[in-house]
Write a protein that holds these residues in place. Structure first.
Motif, PDB file in Angstrom:
ATOM      1  N   ARG A  23       0.833  -1.202   0.000  1.00 58.15           N
ATOM      2  CA  ARG A  23       0.000   0.000   0.000  1.00 58.15           C
ATOM      3  C   ARG A  23       0.872   1.258   0.000  1.00 58.15           C
ATOM      4  O   ARG A  23       0.595   2.221  -0.721  1.00 58.15           O
ATOM      5  N   ASP A  24       1.930   1.247   0.798  1.00 53.27           N
ATOM      6  CA  ASP A  24       2.840   2.400   0.846  1.00 53.27           C
ATOM      7  C   ASP A  24       3.513   2.627  -0.496  1.00 53.27           C
ATOM      8  O   ASP A  24       3.648   3.769  -0.944  1.00 53.27           O
ATOM      9  N   ARG A  25       3.924   1.549  -1.154  1.00 59.71           N
ATOM     10  CA  ARG A  25       4.539   1.677  -2.480  1.00 59.71           C
ATOM     11  C   ARG A  25       3.563   2.298  -3.469  1.00 59.71           C
ATOM     12  O   ARG A  25       3.931   3.170  -4.259  1.00 59.71           O
ATOM     13  N   GLU A  26       2.315   1.820  -3.451  1.00 59.99           N
ATOM     14  CA  GLU A  26       1.303   2.337  -4.364  1.00 59.99           C
ATOM     15  C   GLU A  26       1.022   3.814  -4.090  1.00 59.99           C
ATOM     16  O   GLU A  26       0.914   4.620  -5.016  1.00 59.99           O
ATOM     17  N   LEU A  27       0.919   4.179  -2.809  1.00 57.83           N
ATOM     18  CA  LEU A  27       0.690   5.580  -2.459  1.00 57.83           C
ATOM     19  C   LEU A  27       1.859   6.453  -2.898  1.00 57.83           C
ATOM     20  O   LEU A  27       1.657   7.551  -3.426  1.00 57.83           O
ATOM     21  N   ASN A  28       3.074   5.976  -2.707  1.00 62.37           N
ATOM     22  CA  ASN A  28       4.255   6.738  -3.131  1.00 62.37           C
ATOM     23  C   ASN A  28       4.285   6.895  -4.645  1.00 62.37           C
ATOM     24  O   ASN A  28       4.642   7.957  -5.156  1.00 62.37           O
ATOM     25  N   ARG A  29       3.913   5.844  -5.367  1.00 65.13           N
ATOM     26  CA  ARG A  29       3.886   5.917  -6.826  1.00 65.13           C
ATOM     27  C   ARG A  29       2.858   6.948  -7.288  1.00 65.13           C
ATOM     28  O   ARG A  29       3.129   7.771  -8.164  1.00 65.13           O
ATOM     29  N   ARG A  30       1.676   6.930  -6.676  1.00 65.63           N
ATOM     30  CA  ARG A  30       0.630   7.893  -7.038  1.00 65.63           C
ATOM     31  C   ARG A  30       1.062   9.322  -6.706  1.00 65.63           C
ATOM     32  O   ARG A  30       0.816  10.246  -7.476  1.00 65.63           O
ATOM     33  N   ARG A  31       1.682   9.494  -5.539  1.00 62.15           N
ATOM     34  CA  ARG A  31       2.136  10.818  -5.127  1.00 62.15           C
ATOM     35  C   ARG A  31       3.193  11.339  -6.100  1.00 62.15           C
ATOM     36  O   ARG A  31       3.159  12.511  -6.500  1.00 62.15           O
TER      37      ARG A  31
END
Length: 184
Positions: free
Chosen positions: A63-71
């Protein structure tokens, strides 16, 4: 004065009444059985709590990876938008409120800009284009419009193909001018 005693967690739970001797003995017996099985059989006993904790940790990492990618993607889009805005503002061609009307479509709606005659001809012949930045339209040279289009195609509303004003020598209708845009 008495010194405070360092009690183990088990003793603290017993003293507070959150646990009793029967639960304590049961937990100790299960722990002994697990260690005995591991020692005798060489089989590692699966601890569901540890597995679920590890699985939750892995899901959190994903989830953190996905959020960082989106950010990061959002930041890149914002930087690209600022870059496009800067390019357009530095190279825009002035509009003339007393000039001729140039009509074009944007989102299936007819829009009108008032421009000088030479700018209108440049728009028609593909030597200039119209960019949409922050909800308003700016006229830019064709080279700038292509640069902006390479970054974000949706920002360029009008960019006609460059036309050649060369007529063939054997064209029987060369003397007759054909209007390529009608005044509305």
């Amino acid at each position: 004065m008495k010194k405070p005693q360092n009690l183990s967690l088990q003793e603290q739970l017993l003293k507070s009444g959150l646990s009793n001797d029967a639960k304590l003995k049961q937990v100790k017996a299960e722990k002994r059985k697990q260690t005995k099985l591991e020692r005798n059989n060489g089989v590692e006993v699966v601890d569901e709590v540890k597995l679920s904790a590890e699985q939750l940790r892995q899901e959190q990492v994903e989830r953190d990876r996905e959020l960082n990618r989106r950010r990061k993607l959002a930041e890149e889009q914002k930087a690209l938008g600022a870059q496009i805005k800067q390019i357009v503002e530095m190279n825009r061609i002035a509009q003339d409120p007393n000039g001729l009307a140039y009509n074009f479509t944007d989102d299936n709606k007819v829009k009108t800009l008032y421009v000088a005659e030479n700018v209108r001809v440049a728009l028609i012949n593909g030597r200039a284009g119209i960019a949409k930045v922050d909800g308003h339209y700016e006229i830019v040279p064709a080279e700038v419009a292509r640069k902006v289009q390479a970054r974000d195609a949706a920002s360029i509303v009008v960019l006609n193909e460059a036309t050649q004003d060369v007529t063939a020598a054997d064209d029987p209708y060369a003397a007759f001018q054909i209007p390529d845009d009608l005044m509305w």
